[in-house]
Write a protein that holds these residues in place. Structure first.
Motif, mmCIF file in Angstrom:
data_model
loop_
_atom_site.group_PDB
_atom_site.id
_atom_site.type_symbol
_atom_site.label_atom_id
_atom_site.label_comp_id
_atom_site.label_asym_id
_atom_site.label_seq_id
_atom_site.Cartn_x
_atom_site.Cartn_y
_atom_site.Cartn_z
ATOM 1 N N GLY A 1 -13.871 -28.447 -4.618
ATOM 2 C CA GLY A 1 -15.298 -27.876 -5.320
ATOM 3 C C GLY A 1 -16.278 -28.876 -5.107
ATOM 4 O O GLY A 1 -17.505 -28.614 -5.233
ATOM 5 N N ILE A 2 -16.030 -30.034 -5.022
ATOM 6 C CA ILE A 2 -17.056 -31.258 -4.856
ATOM 7 C C ILE A 2 -18.002 -30.906 -3.733
ATOM 8 O O ILE A 2 -19.182 -31.129 -3.559
ATOM 9 C CB ILE A 2 -16.547 -32.652 -4.488
ATOM 10 N N PHE A 3 -17.446 -30.310 -2.569
ATOM 11 C CA PHE A 3 -18.328 -30.038 -1.573
ATOM 12 C C PHE A 3 -19.125 -28.587 -1.532
ATOM 13 O O PHE A 3 -19.509 -28.070 -0.419
ATOM 14 C CB PHE A 3 -17.256 -29.707 -0.230
ATOM 15 N N SER A 4 -19.187 -28.360 -2.523
ATOM 16 C CA SER A 4 -20.029 -27.159 -3.015
ATOM 17 C C SER A 4 -21.479 -27.232 -2.556
ATOM 18 O O SER A 4 -22.345 -26.274 -2.628
ATOM 19 C CB SER A 4 -19.859 -26.449 -4.259
ATOM 20 N N TYR A 5 -22.041 -28.484 -2.539
ATOM 21 C CA TYR A 5 -23.185 -28.758 -2.362
ATOM 22 C C TYR A 5 -23.840 -28.164 -0.912
ATOM 23 O O TYR A 5 -25.067 -27.992 -0.796
ATOM 24 C CB TYR A 5 -23.515 -30.399 -2.345
#
Length: 157
Positions: A29-33
């Motif tokens: 989810g960190i890469f949701s940017y």
């Protein structure tokens, strides 16, 4: 009798490994940017996922280290208070853990106490590489053991 909420070393190790493995799910989810506009440096979802993932990883590592230190403390107690005896090595299995390049082995033993019936147990402990030749199936080794709990520790010269 132990409380059902008591955390044993085996439960702690199992829970620690599961927590560490599951920590990778929020990590994704960190890469949701990539779904947010470029103006935002790091969206709130990514921050929450980062905090959750790191918390789970650190918690898992702490539980794993707790289980290793609990095993060491328990082996020290058996060494100090246990009865001395001899045991025949029944089996040797690698636990998959290395500490300072020494193997942690699960050694199946048949202990014959001076008084009472013989019993079988598994000693899980660090075995230095230079003592590996002593830990072979069929060999007799010196041990310290607790009759009540059937825990044992192999003693090396």
């Amino acid at each position: 009798m132990q409380s059902p909420l008591t955390l044993t070393r085996d439960k702690a190790a199992d829970l620690g490994w599961r927590l560490f493995a599951l920590s990778w799910i929020p990590f994704i989810g960190i890469f949701s940017y990539v779904l947010y506009p470029v103006e935002e440096w790091l969206p709130p979802v990514s921050v929450v996922c980062l905090v959750l993932s790191l918390s789970m990883m650190i918690g898992g590592i702490v539980l794993i280290l707790f289980s290793l230190s609990a095993r060491t403390r328990r082996n020290d107690t058996v060494r100090q208070t246990g009865e001395q005896g001899n045991a025949v090595v029944l089996s040797v299995a690698d636990s998959g853990t290395r500490i300072n390049d020494h193997f942690v082995l699960n050694v199946g033993l048949r202990i014959t106490p001076t008084f009472g019936p013989a019993f079988e147990t598994i000693a899980s402990q660090i075995v230095p590489i230079y003592h590996m030749v002593q830990i072979q199936k069929g060999n007799t080794v010196s041990v310290r053991y607790l009759q009540e709990t059937r825990e044992a520790v192999i003693e090396f010269d």
